[in-house]
Design an enzyme around this catalytic site. Structure first.
Site, mmCIF file in Angstrom:
data_model
loop_
_atom_site.group_PDB
_atom_site.id
_atom_site.type_symbol
_atom_site.label_atom_id
_atom_site.label_comp_id
_atom_site.label_asym_id
_atom_site.label_seq_id
_atom_site.Cartn_x
_atom_site.Cartn_y
_atom_site.Cartn_z
ATOM 1 N N CYS A 107 -30.483 -15.560 -26.840
ATOM 2 C CA CYS A 107 -29.740 -15.245 -28.073
ATOM 3 C C CYS A 107 -29.216 -16.413 -28.760
ATOM 4 O O CYS A 107 -30.140 -17.322 -29.197
ATOM 5 C CB CYS A 107 -28.658 -14.250 -27.545
ATOM 6 S SG CYS A 107 -28.297 -13.158 -29.027
ATOM 7 N N HIS B 267 -31.106 -10.133 -24.471
ATOM 8 C CA HIS B 267 -30.439 -10.544 -23.410
ATOM 9 C C HIS B 267 -30.918 -10.018 -21.944
ATOM 10 O O HIS B 267 -30.769 -8.751 -21.699
ATOM 11 C CB HIS B 267 -28.815 -10.021 -23.526
ATOM 12 C CG HIS B 267 -27.893 -10.594 -24.405
ATOM 13 N ND1 HIS B 267 -27.313 -11.906 -24.326
ATOM 14 C CD2 HIS B 267 -27.956 -10.434 -25.815
ATOM 15 C CE1 HIS B 267 -26.889 -12.306 -25.398
ATOM 16 N NE2 HIS B 267 -27.129 -11.498 -26.392
ATOM 17 N N THR C 247 0.815 -1.177 0.031
ATOM 18 C CA THR C 247 -0.016 -0.146 -0.003
ATOM 19 C C THR C 247 0.904 1.238 0.018
ATOM 20 O O THR C 247 0.726 2.485 -0.714
ATOM 21 C CB THR C 247 -0.936 0.174 1.320
ATOM 22 O OG1 THR C 247 -1.753 -1.181 1.077
ATOM 23 C CG2 THR C 247 -1.782 1.132 1.400
ATOM 24 N N GLU D 34 -30.446 -10.763 -19.089
ATOM 25 C CA GLU D 34 -29.453 -10.717 -17.844
ATOM 26 C C GLU D 34 -29.027 -9.213 -17.738
ATOM 27 O O GLU D 34 -28.878 -8.938 -16.678
ATOM 28 C CB GLU D 34 -28.321 -11.733 -18.129
ATOM 29 C CG GLU D 34 -27.247 -11.455 -19.441
ATOM 30 C CD GLU D 34 -27.738 -12.026 -20.572
ATOM 31 O OE1 GLU D 34 -29.007 -12.097 -21.108
ATOM 32 O OE2 GLU D 34 -26.857 -12.252 -21.374
HETATM 33 N N1 GLN Z 1 -24.065 -15.445 -32.807
HETATM 34 C C1 GLN Z 1 -25.339 -15.168 -32.889
HETATM 35 C C2 GLN Z 1 -25.915 -13.948 -33.762
HETATM 36 O O1 GLN Z 1 -25.047 -13.185 -33.904
HETATM 37 C C3 GLN Z 1 -26.055 -14.790 -31.299
HETATM 38 C C4 GLN Z 1 -25.344 -13.674 -30.562
HETATM 39 C C5 GLN Z 1 -25.640 -13.715 -29.506
HETATM 40 O O2 GLN Z 1 -25.724 -14.811 -28.732
HETATM 41 N N2 GLN Z 1 -25.319 -12.599 -28.642
HETATM 42 O O3 GLN Z 1 -27.225 -13.655 -34.165
#
Ligand code: GLN
Length: 549
Positions: free
Chosen positions: A381, A518, A192, A520
């Site tokens: 996805c 997505h 530190t 998430e």
């Molecule tokens: N590879 C796929 C696409 O380009 C899915 C991409 C992903 O899962 N983010 O559509």
């Protein structure tokens, strides 16, 4: 100007949890009634992390406005509950890009363009771009470790800002490591001291030192650090290792970090209300059930690659009072022959997003297994795209069905590149200019999605229209939509003009859902994402119904 700035730097070594510490401090200041935002400055040369391999850099986090950003922005959204944007993440590459563009345009009037002042001015204007009458505090996390060559212009810029903005408006927090040496039974302050010395040699005197440590530091150690590093005795804090990342705001609060910040920056801040954080930690420590979720993906060796996913599943667990055991399964090792063995412990199966053909057949085998054995399945996805391919091949008899990403000559491109994107890509390939393929052909950021009533998706969202974030090139091929419908696939989420398929489900299955976006990225500990909540709910029901875990 109203906004005050807190700069967070890191010393000794990387991976000390600087992003989490910054997010936790921001959350504490927000709980004190202040209007807070947070920014990450990354010293690497990539213009954004979008082109980086997740194996190296971890997840690419996507914001509503379609920025591909550092994964720390995910922590910021989760801890602060406010959306991040492109302006919340700058890299050296982006800063240099702007300066070089200006230079080519002739903006510098024939002058020599230099790191100081041109690059540092550009950094400062990126930081000051956050300031507004509606923001009390902007935290700025500087990526990397003090001493890195790439980080120097950033440190110089934040050094200058104290003089520019005045002492009451700028605060420096330095996070270091205080290792505990087991054989000696004591902690060591030397790293530190060295790190602060390095920072001071660049002209930055920290106001607060956060010491990451596996033990609580006694007064004597804190006083020693204060003395050697020239900070107030009550400005040295232990950032003790926590069992769960969501304990950190409470830990830092108990140390008094936010109070000291309020005093040093003269912030009119009330006592924080941390009840929701206390409830969250209590929930995490007292689960009523344990379930195993298998994540069948390609990046399983680097957990950072599935950061938001891991968090969103945890949030789904919180919503159901359940602790999640994560079973990461390498999709490249899964085959039709061994899938039952690989997934025998899973109460729920998730196939996450990804790019490229590696491991795709393993993912498809996992989906067949989930579909046939009625195990709750969530495809995200690429995971949704694989579920569509699986259905086409094994239920509809289109045995060669595929995505154009994996087989451009497939007779049944059930996942495809939409025409205009396809033409663009063909041109790029002809010019051997694959890099210009990026960005232009990706669907990035938030898009609206209309939810069909009477579906699992509607049960989860309980609303007719949602907004979700995307990062992909390929789409469901709507030329096949009727055939899929006839074969029992449900299209429960579509773009408002119905040209893009966003969510698919199958009937006669406890919970089988794939989404093109997505979810998430938008799940938060205080507001778990509805799809994760329902997926975990179904996995729990599956476990209770006698499936062995
Ligand atoms: N590879 C796929 C696409 O380009 C899915 C991409 C992903 O899962 N983010 O559509």
């Amino acid at each position: 100007m109203h906004t005050k700035f807190i700069f967070v730097t890191g010393g000794v070594l990387s991976s000390l949890g600087k992003g989490l510490a910054a997010a936790s401090i921001a959350a504490l200041l927000k709980a004190r009634g202040l209007r807070v935002s947070i920014q990450k400055l990354d010293p690497y040369i990539n213009v954004d992390p979008g082109t980086m391999n997740p194996f190296q850099h971890g997840e690419v986090y996507v914001t509503d406005d379609g920025a591909e950003t550092d994964l720390d922005l995910g922590h910021y959204e989760r801890y602060l509950g406010i959306p991040m944007h492109q302006r919340n993440n700058y890299t050296s590459g982006r800063i240099y890009n702007t300066v070089i563009t200006k230079e080519r345009r002739g903006d510098y009037l024939g002058g020599t363009v230099q790191v100081i002042p041109h690059i540092t001015d550009e950094i400062k204007s990126s930081i000051l771009g956050m300031a507004s009458d509606d923001l009390d505090v902007s935290l700025v996390e500087i990526g990397g470790t003090v001493g890195d060559i790439e980080g120097l212009p950033f440190l110089e810029a934040i050094r200058q800002l104290r003089a520019d903005l005045g002492r009451d408006n700028v605060l420096y927090i330095h996070l270091t490591l205080v290792p505990y040496i087991k054989t000696a039974g004591e902690v060591k302050t030397k790293p530190t001291q060295h790190s602060v010395k390095e920072l001071r040699s660049l002209g930055i005197q920290p106001d607060i030192i956060l010491c990451r440590s596996e033990v609580n530091l006694g007064e004597d150690i804190k006083n020693k650090i204060a003395l050697f590093c020239d900070v107030d005795k009550d400005a040295v804090f232990t950032a003790i290792d926590v069992n769960h990342i969501y304990e950190l705001p409470l830990t830092l609060y108990n140390e008094g970090v936010d109070q000291k910040i309020a005093i040093l920056l003269r912030l009119a801040a009330k006592n924080p209300n941390l009840q929701d954080w206390k409830d969250l930690v209590h929930n995490l420590h007292h689960p009523k059930a344990h379930i195993t979720i298998a994540i069948v993906g390609k990046y399983v060796d680097l957990k950072e690659a599935y950061k938001s996913l891991h968090e969103a599943l945890t949030h789904g667990g919180v919503a159901n009072n359940a602790a999640i055991r994560f079973l990461y399964v390498n999709s490249e090792e899964v085959t039709a022959a061994n899938v039952a063995e690989c997934l025998s412990e899973a109460d729920g199966i998730l196939v996450p997003g990804g790019f490229g053909i590696r491991g795709v057949e393993g993912k498809i085998s996992a989906i067949t297994y989930a579909r046939k054995n009625r195990i709750p399945f969530f495809g995200i996805c690429l995971g949704m795209q694989c579920a569509v391919i699986e259905y086409a091949r094994n239920v509809m008899g289109l045995t060669k069905a595929n995505s154009e990403e994996f087989d451009l000559t497939t007779p049944d491109p059930v996942i495809y590149l939409m025409k205009e994107w396809f033409d663009f890509r063909k041109k790029c390939v002809q010019r051997r200019d694959m890099t210009s393929e990026k960005g232009g052909t990706m669907r990035l950021g938030a898009y609206p999605c209309v939810i069909e009533k009477g579906t699992k998706a509607f049960e989860a969202y309980a609303t007719a229209e949602v907004s979700e974030r995307h990062r992909h090139r390929y789409e469901f091929n709507t030329a096949y939509q009727h055939r899929f419908e006839e074969a029992g696939l449900i299209f429960s989420g579509l773009s408002p003009d119905k040209t893009l398929v966003e969510i698919v489900e199958i009937r006669d299955h406890p919970w089988f859902l794939g989404c093109q976006f997505h979810p998430e990225f938008t799940s938060k500990p205080m507001q778990p994402h509805p799809l994760f909540r329902e997926f975990i709910h179904a996995a729990l029901a599956n476990k209770k119904s006698g499936h062995e875990s």
